[in-house]
Scaffold this active site. Structure first.
Site, PDB file in Angstrom:
ATOM      1  N   HIS A 157       0.830  -1.222   0.000  1.00  0.00           N
ATOM      2  CA  HIS A 157       0.000   0.000   0.000  1.00  0.00           C
ATOM      3  C   HIS A 157       0.863   1.270   0.000  1.00  0.00           C
ATOM      4  CE1 HIS A 157      -3.488  -2.576   0.916  1.00  0.00           C
ATOM      5  NE2 HIS A 157      -2.695  -3.156   1.808  1.00  0.00           N
ATOM      6  N   SER A 278      15.496  21.192 -15.550  1.00  0.00           N
ATOM      7  CA  SER A 278      14.331  22.057 -15.710  1.00  0.00           C
ATOM      8  C   SER A 278      14.757  23.342 -16.415  1.00  0.00           C
ATOM      9  CB  SER A 278      13.736  22.391 -14.340  1.00  0.00           C
ATOM     10  OG  SER A 278      12.843  23.487 -14.428  1.00  0.00           O
ATOM     11  N   LYS A 284      16.882  21.161 -10.380  1.00  0.00           N
ATOM     12  CA  LYS A 284      16.136  19.929 -10.659  1.00  0.00           C
ATOM     13  C   LYS A 284      16.960  18.896 -11.417  1.00  0.00           C
ATOM     14  CE  LYS A 284      12.299  19.195 -10.175  1.00  0.00           C
ATOM     15  NZ  LYS A 284      11.210  19.616 -11.072  1.00  0.00           N
ATOM     16  N   GLU A 291       9.896   8.266 -16.592  1.00  0.00           N
ATOM     17  CA  GLU A 291       8.544   8.799 -16.781  1.00  0.00           C
ATOM     18  C   GLU A 291       8.043   8.548 -18.196  1.00  0.00           C
ATOM     19  OE1 GLU A 291       8.866  12.423 -13.495  1.00  0.00           O
ATOM     20  OE2 GLU A 291       8.913  12.890 -15.638  1.00  0.00           O
TER      21      GLU A 291
END
Length: 460
Positions: A157, A278, A284, A291
């Site tokens: 979970h 970024s 970043k 992704e």
């Protein structure tokens, strides 16, 4: 009169925009090598059967090979008006060797021709995918070997559950991929079948030898029914399914990589090669490759659904709808091969932050089950032990402590049989070491698992 290969009964011809809609040459040129291979086998068989002369066969094969060479040297321009790769090659062949080129199509149709091309293409690419999966599995195996003793929190979970070996966690994906590989290998039984010679739908009146072309093309089996041969696309659906499921497995690992590399987790550090920055936030380091793979599952699943819907209402035998079988398969194959290659590179170059993982499992309650098991070892029923531990955990949360920090007098207030040895028992590495059941996370069990995995990758 139409100048189309099929234009004899037509007085008019389509407008250019209709030709463009009908054409498939912009994507089925991917099948040129397969089309040439199938045509060479067909011409060889025609000569062996006495349907064409041997010198005509030699001339045809010479012309086909010159077309193939020019294509790969970017010296060949295809015509949209000729619709597809088959008619473009035939047109070019006749242009190069004359009327003899028109004899190549004797005893076959574009229906069995394209089916043959697709079987050859799918067989080739599935074998490439199997090799790519094995290459990625080797990377997983190497990573696991280096981290048998690295302890991390296991989750259910997305909540910390029990301490486990990092090797145990990452090996899960080895076994997912092993099942994927098995599915692809099994699918080859239904891919490795020759439809050539089925012609349009009912076979041919020429004395062809389908078993010869089957052998020449390296197929293992042959379609027994000519209608089935030209209308079957089950093997494409099966391949798309296998690709989609493999991509789902990669997507699950991608999600782990994304979480593990976050500032909140800091379990791993990705190589700069597989990260991006970024345009506005200079600090970043984004896991964009992971992704993208996670996102591409939508594409591969969409191609599977598209093919299922395309076939669901088609009568026998060939229908133009079947032209839609190619782009989705080409893209899905390209997507999976690229994703496997990216993931292999990502795992080969990432850093597992072992000290961070070690500190993490000492600052959570993932060892709560150990306390319950400790009490069970003292003869206390598990359900009673579970309740006692729940109360200890609640007290610890209320007092901003973890189980290793709870004073012995507090433990004994919940049950007098808890003794000082509990602190060693609750150590994460001890918790992992005790789980020696087959397939468990102990160092011994994981080592056995890795040994079994290694044997599966060794040549038989």
């Amino acid at each position: 009169m139409s100048k189309k290969a099929w234009g004899g009964r037509f007085e008019g011809h389509p407008e250019e925009w209709v030709d463009a809609f009908n054409a498939s040459i912009h994507f089925d040129q991917n099948l040129l090598d397969e089309d040439i291979e199938g045509s060479i086998a067909h011409a060889t068989m025609l000569a062996n059967q006495g349907i064409i002369r041997q010198d005509e066969c030699d001339h045809i094969i010479e012309g086909l090979k010159s077309i193939q060479k020019d294509f790969h040297n970017h010296q060949l321009v295809f015509q949209e008006s000729l619709e597809d790769i088959h008619l473009n090659i035939e047109h070019e062949l006749i242009k190069r060797i004359g009327a003899t080129g028109g004899k190549l199509h004797t005893g076959r149709s574009r229906n069995d021709q394209v089916a043959t091309d697709m079987h050859l293409y799918t067989k080739k690419e599935v074998n490439v995918i199997i090799s790519a999966i094995e290459s990625f599995q080797k990377s997983i195996l190497q990573l696991a070997k280096h981290h048998i003793d690295t302890i991390m929190p296991g989750y259910t979970h997305l909540q910390r559950a029990q301490p486990i070996s990092f090797a145990h966690h990452i090996m899960t994906y080895f076994w997912m991929l092993e099942r994927d590989k098995s599915r692809f290998k099994d699918a080859l039984k239904r891919i490795d079948i020759s439809p050539l010679g089925a012609a349009a739908l009912s076979g041919t009146t020429y004395p062809i030898n389908r078993h010869e072309t089957m052998r020449l093309l390296g197929f293992n089996d042959i379609y027994e029914n000519s209608l089935d041969a030209v209308s079957d696309r089950d093997y494409i659906i099966e391949t798309l399914h296998n690709i989609s499921l493999c991509m789902v497995h990669l997507s699950r690992l991608a999600e782990e990589i994304i979480f593990w590399s976050s500032e909140e987790a800091q379990f791993i550090t990705l190589s700069d090669t597989f990260s991006t920055g970024s345009s506005i936030m200079p600090q970043k380091k984004n896991p964009d490759m992971a992704e993208l793979i996670r996102g591409k599952v939508g594409r591969t699943t969409g191609h599977l659904m598209s093919m299922l819907v395309t076939l669901k209402g088609l009568p026998l035998a060939y229908n133009k709808d079947m032209q839609e079988d190619k782009e989705g398969l080409f893209d899905a194959v390209h997507t999976l091969k690229g994703s496997l290659r990216i993931f292999k590179g990502m795992l080969d170059t990432m850093t597992v932050n072992t000290s961070r993982l070690s500190s993490t499992v000492r600052k959570d309650f993932s060892n709560a089950t150990e306390l319950a098991d400790y009490l069970v070892g003292k003869g206390i029923p598990f359900r009673e032990a579970h309740e006692i531990v729940g109360k200890v955990v609640l007290w610890s949360i209320q007092n901003n402590l973890y189980l290793l920090d709870v004073p012995i007098d507090i433990y004994q207030s919940y049950h007098p049989m808890i003794e000082h040895d509990i602190y060693n028992y609750l150590q994460p590495d001890e918790a992992v070491k005790r789980r020696q059941s087959y397939g468990g996370t102990s160092q011994k069990a994981v080592s056995q698992q890795i040994e079994k995995a290694q044997s599966l990758l060794e040549p038989s």
